[in-house]
Write a protein that holds these residues in place. Structure first.
Motif, short mmCIF file in Angstrom:
data_model
loop_
_atom_site.label_atom_id
_atom_site.label_comp_id
_atom_site.label_asym_id
_atom_site.label_seq_id
_atom_site.Cartn_x
_atom_site.Cartn_y
_atom_site.Cartn_z
N PRO A 89 5.20 -14.86 4.24
CA PRO A 89 4.26 -13.89 3.66
C PRO A 89 2.89 -13.96 4.33
O PRO A 89 2.44 -15.03 4.75
N ALA A 90 2.22 -12.84 4.38
CA ALA A 90 0.85 -12.79 4.91
C ALA A 90 -0.18 -13.20 3.88
O ALA A 90 -1.35 -13.36 4.22
N ASP A 111 3.92 -8.26 5.36
CA ASP A 111 3.05 -7.82 4.28
C ASP A 111 3.73 -8.00 2.92
O ASP A 111 4.93 -8.30 2.83
N ILE A 112 2.96 -7.80 1.87
CA ILE A 112 3.41 -8.07 0.51
C ILE A 112 3.49 -6.78 -0.30
O ILE A 112 2.96 -5.74 0.11
N ASP A 113 4.12 -6.86 -1.46
CA ASP A 113 4.08 -5.76 -2.41
C ASP A 113 2.67 -5.69 -3.00
O ASP A 113 2.11 -6.70 -3.42
N LEU A 325 -3.46 -14.98 5.20
CA LEU A 325 -3.11 -16.10 6.09
C LEU A 325 -3.32 -15.78 7.57
O LEU A 325 -3.89 -16.60 8.30
N PRO A 326 -2.89 -14.63 8.07
CA PRO A 326 -3.08 -14.38 9.50
C PRO A 326 -4.53 -14.19 9.91
O PRO A 326 -4.84 -14.18 11.11
N TRP A 341 -1.92 -6.17 7.85
CA TRP A 341 -1.25 -6.45 6.59
C TRP A 341 -2.13 -5.90 5.47
O TRP A 341 -2.80 -6.66 4.75
N PRO A 342 -2.16 -4.59 5.30
CA PRO A 342 -3.12 -3.98 4.38
C PRO A 342 -2.97 -4.45 2.93
O PRO A 342 -3.98 -4.67 2.25
N ALA A 343 -1.75 -4.61 2.45
CA ALA A 343 -1.58 -5.04 1.06
C ALA A 343 -2.06 -6.48 0.87
O ALA A 343 -2.68 -6.80 -0.15
N ALA A 344 -1.79 -7.35 1.83
CA ALA A 344 -2.24 -8.73 1.74
C ALA A 344 -3.77 -8.81 1.75
O ALA A 344 -4.37 -9.58 1.00
N GLU A 345 -4.39 -8.00 2.59
CA GLU A 345 -5.85 -8.05 2.66
C GLU A 345 -6.49 -7.46 1.42
O GLU A 345 -7.54 -7.93 0.97
N ARG A 346 -5.86 -6.47 0.80
CA ARG A 346 -6.36 -5.93 -0.47
C ARG A 346 -6.23 -6.98 -1.57
O ARG A 346 -7.13 -7.15 -2.39
#
Length: 378
Positions: A89-90, A111-113, A325-326, A341-346
């Protein structure tokens, strides 16, 4: 309200094990004065592994020095190494990537949900390439990852499947416990986890006896437990403490009740917070299927303002993983240019966790929920 109820509510209380003080002191003396003088990997560790395995329906359990080292040991046992890639996962804890790097492989971030904050199986599928050796989905906060989808993905591509269930002990999805969807899973027993203890520790759980034997050897410098100072593989020092094993044996029978209390608190929060979605604060998805209430995490458009508001009301909160993480300096060198990874960054900008530990009083729970609902959203 009493004076106690008006006191600050910590995110994690400093007296997590106060109720077990007498037992812990007794076990300390018994361990220290035992005729066997085994302070690691003794009869208590063996009994703890057996009892935890029985509670999981007969799984093989290998107690390790930490959840992080458990991840590393399983990857090594799966022969993941240089030239291999592992999809992770990111968004999440650093060991998701560092354990992969520690065996010489490369983490590939998916990326994540955007709501559950667990790794998205479709995003993970897009990251599978010719060097992919394993998938490493992780459960997050209070929601288990979509392990049926990952199990199918691993089967279709011929990949190893390792489940990071460090925060999810006690979670159940489609009748199967967290940790037993993949070839192996890991738990963490660090103080604040659902089955925490006063120290570091973790475990590998698996139904693959051969994989369990390999992990058991690797945790003790590559020794097989029969002949000391004969090293069959390059291993690690990830041995389990006898005092902690005895303490976990004492606490294991009460785990179900503590998990039930966490779930009841989470259910109350989710009901109270449902109307807030239109006002910029999103609660986790409702329900009990595939849930593991390690912490209760909101997604808030104005996270820092909400955190400050809660602090003024005497409610401590915590923002986990404020950087994907990245984007971390340690892992940025392994990222391809232009990747995103837009969802992870949000999630890194919005996630805020509030207290959900089992010995919160009913009054404290209401007070926490009231404080969140009273936030000036406009």
């Amino acid at each position: 309200m009493s004076t106690t109820e008006l006191a600050e509510i910590p995110f994690f209380p400093p007296d997590l094990f106060e109720g077990d003080r007498a037992v812990l002191l007794r076990l300390l003396r018994e361990t220290g004065t035992s005729a066997s003088q085994r302070f690691i990997l003794g009869e208590q560790t063996a009994a703890f592994e057996r009892e935890l395995g029985e509670s999981l329906g007969g799984a093989e359990v290998v107690a390790c020095g930490s959840g992080t080292s458990a991840l590393t040991l399983v990857l090594a046992a799966m022969e993941v190494g240089p030239g291999d890639e592992v999809v992770v996962p990111a968004f999440g804890c650093a060991p998701l990537a560092s354990s992969v790097l520690s065996v010489g492989a490369r983490p590939v971030f998916a990326d994540i949900d955007p709501w559950t904050m667990v790794i998205d199986p479709l995003a993970a599928a897009e990251r599978i390439g010719p060097r992919t050796k394993a998938l490493l989905p992780a459960h997050m906060f209070s929601v288990m990852a979509d392990l049926p989808a990952f199990a199918e993905l691993a089967r279709r591509h011929g990949l190893r499947l390792l489940e990071d269930s460090a925060v999810a002990q006690g979670g159940v999805l489609e009748g199967r416990p967290a940790g037993l969807w993949g070839e192996a899973g890991v738990y963490s027993f660090v103080q604040v986890k659902t089955f925490g203890m006063p120290g570091e520790g973790g475990a590998v759980v698996t139904r693959d006896a051969e994989l369990g034997r390999a992990v058991r050897m690797l945790r003790n410098h590559g020794q097989d437990g029969r002949t000391r100072f004969t090293h069959h593989r390059i291993g690690w020092n990830s041995r389990f403490d006898e005092l902690q094993a005895a303490f976990q044996r004492h606490r294991l029978p009460g785990l179900a009740d503590r998990l039930s209390r966490r779930a009841a608190i989470a259910r109350y929060y989710t009901e109270r917070f449902a109307p807030l979605a239109e006002r910029g604060v999103l609660a986790p998805p409702p329900g009990t299927e595939g849930r593991c209430f390690y912490v209760y995490t909101l997604l808030a458009e104005r996270r820092e303002a909400l955190r400050a508001h809660l602090a003024r009301r005497g409610v401590a909160s915590h923002a986990y993983y404020p950087q994907a993480l990245p984007r971390q300096p340690a892992f940025a060198p392994y990222v391809l240019p232009g990747d995103g990874w837009p969802a992870a960054e949000r999630a890194a900008e919005r996630a805020l966790s509030i207290p959900v530990y089992p010995h919160l009083t009913d009054g404290q729970i209401v007070r926490i929920a009231d404080a969140v609902c009273d936030f000036p959203f406009n």
